[in-house]
Scaffold this active site. Sequence first.
Site, PDB file in Angstrom:
ATOM      1  N   LYS A 135       0.945  -1.159   0.009  1.00  8.24           N
ATOM      2  CA  LYS A 135      -0.161   0.027  -0.098  1.00  8.24           C
ATOM      3  C   LYS A 135       0.862   1.233  -0.092  1.00  8.24           C
ATOM      4  O   LYS A 135       0.471   2.042  -0.764  1.00  8.24           O
ATOM      5  CB  LYS A 135      -0.989   0.072   1.140  1.00  8.24           C
ATOM      6  CG  LYS A 135      -2.226  -0.908   0.776  1.00  8.24           C
ATOM      7  CD  LYS A 135      -3.163  -0.605   1.881  1.00  8.24           C
ATOM      8  CE  LYS A 135      -4.576  -1.523   1.636  1.00  8.24           C
ATOM      9  NZ  LYS A 135      -5.629  -1.529   2.560  1.00  8.24           N
ATOM     10  N   LYS A 185      -5.175  -9.800  -5.931  1.00  8.71           N
ATOM     11  CA  LYS A 185      -6.538  -9.846  -4.985  1.00  8.71           C
ATOM     12  C   LYS A 185      -7.473  -8.962  -5.327  1.00  8.71           C
ATOM     13  O   LYS A 185      -7.168  -7.679  -5.609  1.00  8.71           O
ATOM     14  CB  LYS A 185      -5.942  -9.699  -3.462  1.00  8.71           C
ATOM     15  CG  LYS A 185      -6.876  -9.729  -2.550  1.00  8.71           C
ATOM     16  CD  LYS A 185      -6.159  -9.471  -1.235  1.00  8.71           C
ATOM     17  CE  LYS A 185      -6.536  -8.006  -0.936  1.00  8.71           C
ATOM     18  NZ  LYS A 185      -8.223  -7.803  -0.406  1.00  8.71           N
ATOM     19  N   LYS A 244     -11.701  -4.130  -1.910  1.00  8.84           N
ATOM     20  CA  LYS A 244     -12.891  -3.060  -1.967  1.00  8.84           C
ATOM     21  C   LYS A 244     -12.100  -1.823  -2.682  1.00  8.84           C
ATOM     22  O   LYS A 244     -12.917  -0.945  -3.268  1.00  8.84           O
ATOM     23  CB  LYS A 244     -13.254  -2.633  -0.606  1.00  8.84           C
ATOM     24  CG  LYS A 244     -14.201  -3.746  -0.086  1.00  8.84           C
ATOM     25  CD  LYS A 244     -14.647  -3.274   1.339  1.00  8.84           C
ATOM     26  CE  LYS A 244     -14.194  -4.075   2.435  1.00  8.84           C
ATOM     27  NZ  LYS A 244     -12.959  -3.632   3.327  1.00  8.84           N
TER      28      LYS A 244
END
Length: 332
Positions: free
Chosen positions: A112, A195, A198
């Site tokens: 991230k 993956k 959301k």
Amino acid sequence: KPRLYSGMQPSADSLQIGNYIGALMQWRDLQEAYDAFFSVVDLHALTQPNDPAELREKTRRTAAQYIAAGIEPARSTLYVQSHVRAHAELAWILSTITGFGEAGRMTQFKDKSQRYGSDATSVGLFTYPVLMAADILLYQTDIVPVGDDQKQHVELTRDLAERFNSRYGQTFRVPMPVIQQETARIYDLQVPTAKMSKSAESDAGVLWLLDDPAKSAKKVMRAVTDSEGSVRYDRENKPGVSNLLVIYAALTGRQIPSIEDEYAGRGYGDFKKGLAEVVVNEFGPVRERALELLADPAELDRVLAANAARADEVADATLASVYDKVGLLRRV
Ligand code: ATP
Ligand code: MG
């Protein structure tokens, strides 16, 4: 009953099918045998930029989807993380026994932070796994059912529990991760090596629980496959088709070979049509129930408040013992 803890971030208006298969389906099945705590982890969601009003709405929507997917708030403790103050307090204590390098090895942080760039990467994103450890340890948790993307965080949680126990005396139960191997990870329909998330950059490959069923069916029909044309599981060479097979098997409770047999000699079009039907049948009722619950937010808020009170009792007891052990002066 042994304790179970798990949670999800209210990071989107809707959950995605990986959350459903990788988490909610297990939660639903485990809540009978366990004293289960299911949290909407809104403090975790603050590690990403949020519009305040939207975050509140996403938090309610996530809770509604838990219930719609079969989590029973009269049986399990379904609550909002920020309603229980002990989470943030224990996270601070645990951060003082977490190594800087240890936290820096978390692959989710590395992924991230690389995506956001160093200026948009907050200290909160870095300490996210410590807050997650606090979530779990507050409830003297025995098992943590998660997707395999969270395995490393649960391992850190175990390390921190053991470290604290050996330094200050038995305080925390050391939790076990429970990861369903076969269906552990659902991939993006457009980028079947990434993956499903959301917070994916593009939602073209994400199946949303609350989407119009016709829209989800279309996304299935457009899923990336390959040029071989045979429906067979081969994660390495056929990631797209393999992902669709895993979704199909998880939602129907069937074995992958039986689905391969059914579609042997037929094209991807037939297979996708079959899967689209499965997806629509599974999520249609979940979506309707969630929308019903969201039509009465005051009632939903009452349910969440009652459950937070239940969570407080357990969490406060653990936190009080931690404060004592580390030497904080008791307020009389
Ligand atoms: P975000 O992109 O905001 O991190 P997310 O979709 O990864 O969202 P989380 O709230 O981080 O969702 O995780 C909720 C639960 O869903 C966790 O147990 C996680 O392991 C599981 N999960 C998330 N994505 C997948 C996936 N693609 N396949 C299987 N399980 C998943
Ligand atoms: Mg995630």
